[in-house]
Motif scaffolding. Sequence first.
Motif, short mmCIF file in Angstrom:
data_model
loop_
_atom_site.label_atom_id
_atom_site.label_comp_id
_atom_site.label_asym_id
_atom_site.label_seq_id
_atom_site.Cartn_x
_atom_site.Cartn_y
_atom_site.Cartn_z
N THR A 16 -5.49 54.44 7.50
CA THR A 16 -4.26 53.41 8.02
C THR A 16 -4.30 54.04 9.64
O THR A 16 -4.42 54.81 9.97
CB THR A 16 -2.86 54.06 7.54
N THR A 17 -4.26 52.96 10.36
CA THR A 17 -4.34 52.88 11.88
C THR A 17 -3.07 53.58 12.39
O THR A 17 -2.02 53.19 12.28
CB THR A 17 -4.55 51.71 12.43
N ASP A 70 -0.12 54.61 14.89
CA ASP A 70 0.73 53.81 16.04
C ASP A 70 1.28 54.60 17.20
O ASP A 70 2.05 54.16 17.92
CB ASP A 70 1.83 53.15 15.28
N THR A 71 0.25 55.76 17.36
CA THR A 71 0.49 56.39 18.61
C THR A 71 -0.93 56.73 19.36
O THR A 71 -2.00 56.58 18.53
CB THR A 71 0.99 57.70 18.42
N SER A 81 -3.24 46.61 11.59
CA SER A 81 -3.62 47.37 12.24
C SER A 81 -3.30 46.89 13.72
O SER A 81 -3.14 47.90 14.72
CB SER A 81 -5.16 47.68 12.11
N ARG A 137 -0.62 45.47 14.70
CA ARG A 137 0.83 45.88 14.97
C ARG A 137 0.68 47.39 15.05
O ARG A 137 1.47 47.60 16.37
CB ARG A 137 1.48 45.86 13.54
N ALA A 138 -0.07 48.22 14.72
CA ALA A 138 -0.01 49.61 14.83
C ALA A 138 -0.42 49.79 16.53
O ALA A 138 0.05 50.36 17.43
CB ALA A 138 -0.87 50.26 14.08
N HIS A 139 -1.44 48.93 16.73
CA HIS A 139 -1.95 49.03 18.27
C HIS A 139 -1.03 48.34 19.31
O HIS A 139 -0.74 49.13 20.14
CB HIS A 139 -3.31 47.98 18.28
N LYS A 141 2.42 48.48 19.09
CA LYS A 141 3.36 49.73 19.20
C LYS A 141 2.84 50.76 19.82
O LYS A 141 3.58 51.30 20.75
CB LYS A 141 3.69 49.89 17.63
N ALA A 142 1.66 51.28 19.62
CA ALA A 142 1.09 52.48 20.42
C ALA A 142 0.96 52.09 21.92
O ALA A 142 1.44 53.11 22.48
CB ALA A 142 -0.40 52.67 19.84
N ARG A 146 4.55 52.11 23.46
CA ARG A 146 5.02 53.68 23.53
C ARG A 146 4.33 54.05 24.69
O ARG A 146 4.73 54.88 25.37
CB ARG A 146 4.60 54.22 22.26
#
Length: 292
Positions: free
Chosen positions: A87-88, A90-91, A209, A211-213, A215-216, A219
């Motif tokens: 799982t990718t 998100d930070t 993945s 979406r995680a990118h 979000k990161a 942030r």
Amino acid sequence: MNTPRNSPAHSASSPASYQNATTHSVSVGGDEFAYRELGPRDGVPLVLLVHLAGVLDNWDPRVVDGLAAQRRVIAFDNRGVGASGGTTPDTIEGMARDAVQFIRALGFEQVDLFGLSMGGFVAQVVAAKEPRLVRKVILAGTGPAGGDGIDKVPALTIQATLKGALTRQDPKLSLFFTDTADGRQAGRDFLARLKERTHQRDKDISLPSLRAHLKAVKRWGRQAPSDLSAVRQPVLVANGENDRMVPSRNTLDLAARLPHGELVPLYPDAGHAGVFQYHDDFVARALEFLAS
């Protein structure tokens, strides 16, 4: 220590180019990480950290091949990206931890890093937290935490992707290159180079993945400004003069605030992918920096 599956260290010779480099895998914390490597086996390896939504096939083969003419070069999909499992995060900090685990899974005690865009965020964290692991760093098209305009990158990416779908145009043309005759031609040439590899291509990034990118990156852009004094390694900083994703003033800021920062003069009529557009010049400068 995990043993790389189909490790190229056991191969008789390196592939001649990134176009035909075999995709290997190594177990990292129970997940298989995909990677490719080429170049001589001696010396400090150069590990590549790719941009937002990027996979193995998003590296310009002219840059990889140019660097691999003198350096051992390793590109990889971080956790959950492309052909890598898991799982990718998100930070950026989570991605940095996974990158360190990958490097150590290959058995390296010291590496150089080349971080592009979001990969440059990751490289900064790895260099600050693992000073013994990282010898030198190259940062391109990137900026510090809290850098001006970085929190707008996700929105720009989504807008360009939607526009690209409507116009049947790759969003990288508008995101990575200038809207001039030379910029548009450089973008078309770059996209053509990305298609040179026709076999064993990587998987596209999945929606979770991506979406995680996003979000990161958001942030990272909204964090308090980085204490770049913690990055004590020599750092080469490069970009185009008209980066609309990570505004080029962030490149100037990085070079000024890093204790051992060295600025490549911003490439004219170039944007986020300036190091791809001017690949011959960039490769020569990068190799000289790594050899010094």
